[in-house]
Design a protein around this motif. Structure first.
Motif, PDB file in Angstrom:
ATOM      1  N   ASP A  12       0.755  -1.174  -0.113  1.00 41.25           N
ATOM      2  CA  ASP A  12       0.043  -0.004  -0.132  1.00 41.25           C
ATOM      3  C   ASP A  12       0.793   1.265   0.095  1.00 41.25           C
ATOM      4  OD1 ASP A  12       1.042  -0.373   2.569  1.00 41.25           O
ATOM      5  OD2 ASP A  12      -0.702   0.347   3.606  1.00 41.25           O
ATOM      6  N   PHE A  13       1.968   1.214  -0.350  1.00 37.35           N
ATOM      7  CA  PHE A  13       3.016   2.466  -0.331  1.00 37.35           C
ATOM      8  C   PHE A  13       2.360   3.408  -1.259  1.00 37.35           C
ATOM      9  CE2 PHE A  13       6.043   4.724  -2.643  1.00 37.35           C
ATOM     10  CZ  PHE A  13       7.078   5.439  -1.372  1.00 37.35           C
ATOM     11  N   ALA A  14       2.482   4.639  -0.820  1.00 32.90           N
ATOM     12  CA  ALA A  14       1.793   5.869  -1.784  1.00 32.90           C
ATOM     13  C   ALA A  14       2.638   6.775  -1.524  1.00 32.90           C
ATOM     14  CB  ALA A  14       0.255   5.943  -1.341  1.00 32.90           C
ATOM     15  N   ASN A  15       2.740   7.743  -2.786  1.00 28.29           N
ATOM     16  CA  ASN A  15       3.681   8.795  -2.612  1.00 28.29           C
ATOM     17  C   ASN A  15       2.664  10.257  -2.856  1.00 28.29           C
ATOM     18  OD1 ASN A  15       6.048  10.367  -2.413  1.00 28.29           O
ATOM     19  ND2 ASN A  15       6.437  10.235  -4.503  1.00 28.29           N
ATOM     20  N   GLY A  16       1.439   9.943  -2.174  1.00 24.65           N
ATOM     21  CA  GLY A  16       0.679  10.989  -2.720  1.00 24.65           C
ATOM     22  C   GLY A  16       0.873  12.162  -1.787  1.00 24.65           C
ATOM     23  N   GLY A  17       1.763  12.355  -1.050  1.00 26.57           N
ATOM     24  CA  GLY A  17       2.068  13.564  -0.149  1.00 26.57           C
ATOM     25  C   GLY A  17       1.637  13.623   1.010  1.00 26.57           C
ATOM     26  N   VAL A  18       0.392  13.098   1.576  1.00 24.51           N
ATOM     27  CA  VAL A  18      -0.132  13.316   2.731  1.00 24.51           C
ATOM     28  C   VAL A  18       1.001  12.682   3.944  1.00 24.51           C
ATOM     29  CG1 VAL A  18      -1.481  11.319   2.837  1.00 24.51           C
ATOM     30  CG2 VAL A  18      -1.968  13.275   4.188  1.00 24.51           C
ATOM     31  N   SER A  19       1.170  13.203   4.929  1.00 26.12           N
ATOM     32  CA  SER A  19       2.241  12.639   5.750  1.00 26.12           C
ATOM     33  C   SER A  19       1.803  11.287   6.283  1.00 26.12           C
ATOM     34  CB  SER A  19       2.675  13.587   7.013  1.00 26.12           C
ATOM     35  OG  SER A  19       1.442  13.886   7.884  1.00 26.12           O
ATOM     36  N   TYR A  20       2.607  10.415   7.078  1.00 22.76           N
ATOM     37  CA  TYR A  20       2.322   9.381   7.462  1.00 22.76           C
ATOM     38  C   TYR A  20       1.175   9.639   8.945  1.00 22.76           C
ATOM     39  CZ  TYR A  20       2.273   5.389  10.675  1.00 22.76           C
ATOM     40  OH  TYR A  20       2.040   4.340  11.653  1.00 22.76           O
ATOM     41  N   TRP A  21       1.598  10.681   9.556  1.00 26.87           N
ATOM     42  CA  TRP A  21       1.090  10.969  10.752  1.00 26.87           C
ATOM     43  C   TRP A  21      -0.428  11.367  10.426  1.00 26.87           C
ATOM     44  CZ3 TRP A  21       4.821   9.616  13.169  1.00 26.87           C
ATOM     45  CH2 TRP A  21       6.078  10.201  12.980  1.00 26.87           C
ATOM     46  N   TYR A  22      -0.900  12.050   9.242  1.00 24.14           N
ATOM     47  CA  TYR A  22      -2.221  12.132   8.692  1.00 24.14           C
ATOM     48  C   TYR A  22      -2.735  10.762   8.210  1.00 24.14           C
ATOM     49  CZ  TYR A  22      -2.641  17.016   9.874  1.00 24.14           C
ATOM     50  OH  TYR A  22      -2.825  18.290  10.473  1.00 24.14           O
ATOM     51  N   ARG A  23      -1.988  10.011   7.568  1.00 29.14           N
ATOM     52  CA  ARG A  23      -2.584   8.762   7.100  1.00 29.14           C
ATOM     53  C   ARG A  23      -2.857   7.916   8.212  1.00 29.14           C
ATOM     54  NH1 ARG A  23       1.055   4.623   3.219  1.00 29.14           N
ATOM     55  NH2 ARG A  23      -0.663   3.066   3.274  1.00 29.14           N
ATOM     56  N   GLN A  24      -2.245   8.080   9.514  1.00 30.77           N
ATOM     57  CA  GLN A  24      -2.427   7.252  10.561  1.00 30.77           C
ATOM     58  C   GLN A  24      -3.774   7.546  11.189  1.00 30.77           C
ATOM     59  OE1 GLN A  24       0.028   7.970  14.261  1.00 30.77           O
ATOM     60  NE2 GLN A  24       0.271   5.646  14.281  1.00 30.77           N
TER      61      GLN A  24
END
Length: 479
Positions: A12-24
Motif C-alpha cells: 500500500d505504499f503511496a507517494n501522494g504527499g499526505v504525511s504518515y502522521w495524517y495517514r495514521q
C-alpha cells in the motif's frame, strides 16, 4: 529504471504527499471558510503551530479578545503536520548573533526558555487531553566518522558557554551509547534530556480543537494574498488588514505565522526561503529487529553529517527518518502538496539501512515532504510593530515544534503590551535582510548543498577534521 527499484515497499505504499502522521489518524474535516469581510482584535495568518499557539495563549490571557485564524488549507496542513516529531530545545541560528543583540546572558536565558518550552508543550497536551504520543526520552546525536566525532565533542564543549550544564548535554560512554541505541559505525554520542517525541498531526489537530474550544474563529480554505499595515500608520488611526480571496479581515493586529509558505503572500517572496525536507516511514519492525537496534528509551536520533538526518522510533514501532531531499525549488515554489521524489525516497532508505542494518529488510510504507522557513541569517525571529499593527514569528529552520510555543507566548505578551522575561529575549525584534533575487537564490542553495554532500563523502573517507567544502558552504550560506 525507477529510482525505487530494489527498495522494498509495502503493497500500500503511496507517494501522494499526505504525511504518515495524517495517514495514521485520517485528515480532519475542514472548517468553514471566511464568510466575508470581518473585523477582529487579532487576525492570525496561518493555522500551523505558531498561529494556533498564539491564539491559544491570547484567548487564555484575555477571553474577551476577538481572535481569528485564517488558513489556506486546514489547520496543521503545513510543516506542523509533516515534521519529524522532535519536541526539542534546539534553537535555530548562531548563538553569537543572538548574543550580539542583548548580551551573552540573554542568549543563555533564551536557551533556558527553550528547555522550559519543551515541558510547557507537554503540560498543555496533558491539560487539554491531547493524545499526541508524547514521550520525553531525550535526544541522541551520534558521530560515525572521526571528523563528526571531533565536531560533536567541540559542540558539547561550546554549549557549556551557553548555559548547558552536564545534565543538559553530555557525552556518553561506549557502553551507555550501545545500551541505548546501536548505530552502525558509531564512534561517539551525546545525550540531552530536553527533547520529546510527538506525533505531529495529533498535536496539531488537538491544539486546533483546544483553540476553537476557547472561542477562536478558525477559517479554513481561506487563502491570504496580502497583509496590509495600519492605514496612515505614521500617526493616524486605522486597522491592519489581511486580504483573502473570501473577503478582507481588519484587525488591531495582524500576525503573520506562515513559515515556509510566507513567499506566497504579496511582497514576501524574498523574506524567508522555503526549504524542503522529506521523510519516509517503515512498516512496524519485529521484536528481533528491535533487539538488535535497541532504542528502548524512545530517544530522538540525529547524526553529525552536514546533510544531516533526523529520526524517531514511533509509538507504533516504526522508524520515521528524514533529511533534506531536494532542498529548494526555483522561485521559492513549494512542493506539490507533499509529494516526494523517488530518488529522495531511495536516498533516505540508503541512510536508514547504513545506520540501522538490522532494518534493511523492513519495507518503506510511506513518504512525504514539507517546507520550513529559513531567514537569510538562519536565525529565528519574533516581532510586533505597534505602529503598523503587523507582527510575525518564524524562520525556525527545522526547529519549530518547540520554538512555535515560545513564539506564541511571546506574541501574546507583545500584543497585550506586557514587558516580560519573554519579550526581553534576544530573538525579539530581530531584523533580517531579504534573500537575493533569482537566479542567485537558487544557485546559492544548490551550491551550498552540493558542497555539504561533497564534504560528507570526504569525511566518510575517514578525514579527521571538518572538510573545507563544509566551511565554504557555511560562508556561502551566511549561517
Amino acid at each position: 529504471m525507477s529510482a525505487l527499484s530494489g527498495i522494498p515497499v509495502t503493497d500500500d505504499f503511496a507517494n501522494g504527499g499526505v504525511s504518515y502522521w495524517y495517514r495514521q489518524i485520517g485528515l480532519p474535516s475542514r472548517r468553514a471558510p471566511l464568510p466575508g469581510a470581518r473585523e477582529y482584535d487579532v487576525a492570525i495568518v496561518g493555522g500551523g503551530y505558531t498561529g494556533l499557539w498564539t491564539a491559544y495563549y491570547l484567548k487564555q490571557a484575555q477571553p474577551d479578545l476577538r481572535v481569528a485564524v485564517l488558513e489556506k488549507e486546514f489547520a496543521g496542513f503545513g510543516a506542523s503536520g509533516r515534521n519529524g516529531g522532535w519536541l526539542s530545545a534546539e534553537f535555530a541560528g548562531s548563538r553569537e548573533r543572538h548574543a550580539a543583540a542583548r548580551g551573552h546572558q540573554a542568549m543563555i536565558d533564551l536557551q533556558r526558555a527553550m528547555f522550559a518550552a519543551v515541558d510547557e508543550v507537554i503540560e498543555v497536551t496533558r491539560a487539554e487531553g491531547i493524545d499526541a504520543d508524547v514521550h520525553k526520552g531525550g535526544v541522541l546525536n551520534v558521530a560515525t566518522n572521526p571528523a563528526q566525532e571531533r565536531r560533536l565533542r567541540a559542540e558539547v564543549d561550546d554549549l557549556r558557554r551557553w548555559g548547558y550544564a552536564e545534565e543538559d548535554m553530555r557525552l556518553l560512554s561506549a557502553d551507555e551509547r550501545e545500551s541505548r541505541l546501536h548505530v552502525e559505525g558509531a564512534l561517539s554520542a551525546a545525550y540531552s534530556p530536553h527533547c520529546a517525541r510527538v506525533q505531529p498531526a495529533k498535536l496539531a489537530v488537538g491544539l486546533a480543537g483546544a483553540v476553537a474550544g476557547l472561542g477562536v474563529d478558525i477559517f479554513e480554505d481561506t487563502p491570504v494574498t496580502e497583509i496590509r499595515p495600519r492605514a496612515g500608520h505614521a500617526g493616524k488611526a486605522g486597522a491592519a488588514a489581511a486580504v483573502t480571496t473570501r473577503g478582507t479581515v481588519t484587525a488591531e493586529y495582524v500576525i503573520r505565522a506562515t513559515e515556509g509558505f510566507t513567499a506566497s503572500i504579496r511582497g514576501q517572496r524574498r523574506q524567508w526561503l522555503p526549504m524542503n525536507s522529506s521523510m519516509i516511514v517503515t512498516e512496524p519492525l519485529g521484536d528481533r529487529v528491535w533487539e538488535r537496534i535497541g532504542w528502548q528509551g524512545g530517544e530522538l536520533f540525529g547524526d553529525q553529517a552536514h546533510a544531516y538526518c533526523y529520526a524517531q522510533r514511533t509509538a507504533d514501532g516504526r522508524i520515521a527518518i528524514g533529511g533534506r531531499g531536494v532542498p529548494y525549488r526555483f522561485g521559492s515554489r513549494t512542493d506539490v502538496r507533499g509529494a516526494t521524489q523517488a530518488k529522495t525516497v531511495a536516498a533516505l532508505h540508503g541512510i536508514l539501512t547504513a545506520l540501522f542494518p538490522a532494518a534493511a529488510g523492513a519495507r518503506v510504507q510511506h513518504s512525504w515532504c514539507g517546507v520550513l522557513g529559513v531567514p537569510r541569517d538562519w536565525c529565528s525571529t519574533v516581532h510586533l510593530d505597534h505602529a503598523t499593527g503587523l507582527g510575525w514569528a518564524g524562520g525556525y529552520v527545522g526547529s519549530g515544534v518547540t520554538t512555535t510555543n515560545l513564539a506564541g507566548r511571546t506574541l501574546r505578551d507583545l500584543v497585550l503590551r506586557r514587558e516580560t522575561e519573554l519579550t526581553r529575549l534576544p530573538w525579539v525584534g530581530r531584523q533580517v535582510r531579504q534573500w537575493e533575487p533569482e537566479p542567485l537564490r537558487w544557485l546559492g542553495v544548490q551550491a551550498i548543498y552540493a558542497l555539504f554532500r561533497t564534504a560528507d563523502r570526504r569525511e566518510n573517507a575517514q578525514m579527521t577534521r571538518t572538510s573545507a567544502y563544509a566551511r565554504l558552504a557555511g560562508l556561502v550560506s551566511g549561517r
